[in-house]
Scaffold this active site. Structure first.
Site, PDB file in Angstrom:
ATOM      1  N   TYR A 105       0.867  -1.190   0.000  1.00  0.00           N
ATOM      2  CA  TYR A 105       0.000   0.000   0.000  1.00  0.00           C
ATOM      3  C   TYR A 105       0.896   1.231   0.000  1.00  0.00           C
ATOM      4  CZ  TYR A 105      -4.426   2.356   0.277  1.00  0.00           C
ATOM      5  OH  TYR A 105      -5.520   3.120  -0.026  1.00  0.00           O
ATOM      6  N   ARG A 169      -9.434   9.904  -8.456  1.00  0.00           N
ATOM      7  CA  ARG A 169      -8.658  10.721  -7.511  1.00  0.00           C
ATOM      8  C   ARG A 169      -7.836   9.786  -6.637  1.00  0.00           C
ATOM      9  NH1 ARG A 169      -8.752  12.537  -2.485  1.00  0.00           N
ATOM     10  NH2 ARG A 169     -10.673  11.399  -2.006  1.00  0.00           N
ATOM     11  N   LYS A 187      -5.651  -2.147  -0.501  1.00  0.00           N
ATOM     12  CA  LYS A 187      -6.434  -1.909   0.709  1.00  0.00           C
ATOM     13  C   LYS A 187      -6.997  -3.225   1.259  1.00  0.00           C
ATOM     14  CE  LYS A 187      -7.094   1.649   2.151  1.00  0.00           C
ATOM     15  NZ  LYS A 187      -8.100   2.698   2.125  1.00  0.00           N
TER      16      LYS A 187
END
Length: 293
Positions: A105, A169, A187
Site C-alpha cells: 500500500y 482521484r 487496501k
C-alpha cells in the site's frame, strides 16, 4: 451410462471437479505438496522431489523479496506471489507486516498505480481473476460480469467486502483511470493481514469509465477505456446499475467507496448510505481516524 449407473459425462464432471479441487489445494501448498497429491496430479518427475514445510517456503520468499533493489520491484514480486501462492503471500505479509505494508500500500502502491498498465500483464496470469474491471459497456451487461466472476472461483465463495474506485482521484496523484485498481487490491490485502478477513471473500473493483488524463489517453500501453470520463448523468446511471446488481447478487456485501472525485464521493454516499451496507473511506474513514485520535 456406465455399468454402475453413473452417466459418463457426470462421472467426468465429478472427476474434473475433484482434480480442480486438488489442483487448488496443490497451488496453495507449492513445494509443500505431499507425495500422494503429486502422484494423483501426475506430477512425478515434473517438479523437484523435495517436500518442504511452510516455514522454509517463507524463508525463501523473504530472501527473494529482500534481494530486490527497489520498492517497485518488491511490489511486483509480491503481486506475482499473490497470484501464484496466496497462502505464502499472506504468511509473508503477516509475519513481516511493518516492512511489507508500505510496499503493498502507500507509498509504493502510488508508484505501482502510475505504471500499472505497463506492469499488469507481468503480475497476473491473464485468466486469473484479481477483481472486476467494469466499463460503461459492461455496466449494461453487469449480470454476465458477475456470473463470470462467480464461475471463476472454484469453491464459489461469495465476497463479504468490495472496495470500489473509478480511479478519478488516486491518493494525491489525480486521475489514473483503470490504473487505480492497485488501490482496492492493496487496501483489501491490508484488511486480510491486519483484520483477519478471508482473502477469498474480498473483491477489488475498478469502474473503468474513462480518464481525463492526457498522459494515459496518449499512452499506447494504457489498458483502460481510451476516452474521457462521462457526464454526471451517465456516471450515476452506470454506478446505479452496477451497485444494484452487486447488491442483488451479494445482499450482505459491504461496499467501500474509495478514491472517487470529491463531488462523486459525496454524491454516491448520499445516494446509497441508506440503501445498502456501504461507507466512503475518504469521508467517513478519515473522520473516524480523526475522532479516534
Amino acid at each position: 451410462m456406465s455399468m454402475f449407473g453413473v452417466d459418463d459425462s457426470r462421472r467426468e464432471s465429478i472427476e474434473g471437479s475433484r482434480r480442480n479441487s486438488m489442483e487448488l489445494v496443490g497451488a496453495k501448498a507449492g513445494t509443500a505438496m505431499p507425495a500422494e497429491m503429486r502422484q494423483a496430479l501426475n506430477l512425478k518427475g515434473l517438479v523437484p522431489a523435495s517436500i518442504e514445510n511452510f516455514p522454509k517456503q517463507e524463508l525463501r520468499a523473504y530472501e527473494q523479496l529482500m534481494s530486490k533493489s527497489t520498492n517497485l520491484e518488491k511490489y511486483e514480486f509480491l503481486a506475482i506471489l499473490r497470484s501464484t501462492h496466496v497462502n505464502l503471500f499472506f504468511r509473508l505479509v503477516i509475519r513481516h507486516f511493518k516492512e511489507i505494508a508500505p510496499i503493498i500500500y502507500t507509498p509504493t502502491v502510488g508508484e505501482a498505480c502510475l505504471n500499472y498498465s505497463h506492469i499488469y500483464p507481468f503480475l497476473y496470469p491473464f485468466r486469473t481473476s484479481i477483481g472486476l474491471f467494469i466499463t460503461l459497456e459492461d455496466a449494461n451487461d453487469i449480470d454476465t460480469v458477475i456470473s463470470n466472476y462467480c464461475s471463476s472461483s472454484i469453491d464459489m465463495v461469495h465476497p463479504e467486502i468490495a472496495v470500489i474506485t473509478d480511479g478519478s482521484r488516486i491518493l494525491g496523484l489525480g486521475d489514473l483511470g483503470v490504473n487505480g485498481m492497485g488501490i482496492p487490491i492493496g487496501k483489501l490485502q491490508l484488511y486480510v493481514a491486519a483484520a483477519g478477513l478471508n482473502p477469498r471473500r474480498t473483491l477489488p473493483i475498478v469502474l473503468d469509465f474513462g480518464t481525463n488524463s492526457k498522459r494515459y489517453l496518449n499512452d499506447p500501453l494504457y489498458l483502460g477505456t481510451r476516452e474521457e470520463r462521462p457526464d454526471d448523468k451517465t456516471f450515476y446511471e452506470a454506478t446505479e446499475t452496477v451497485l444494484t446488481a452487486l447488491h442483488r447478487a451479494f445482499p450482505e456485501l459491504l461496499v467501500q467507496f474509495e478514491d472517487f472525485s470529491t463531488d462523486h464521493a459525496f454524491g454516491l454516499l448520499d445516494q446509497w448510505r441508506n440503501k445498502i451496507l456501504c461507507f466512503n473511506d475518504d469521508i467517513q474513514g478519515t473522520g473516524c481516524v480523526i475522532l479516534g485520535g
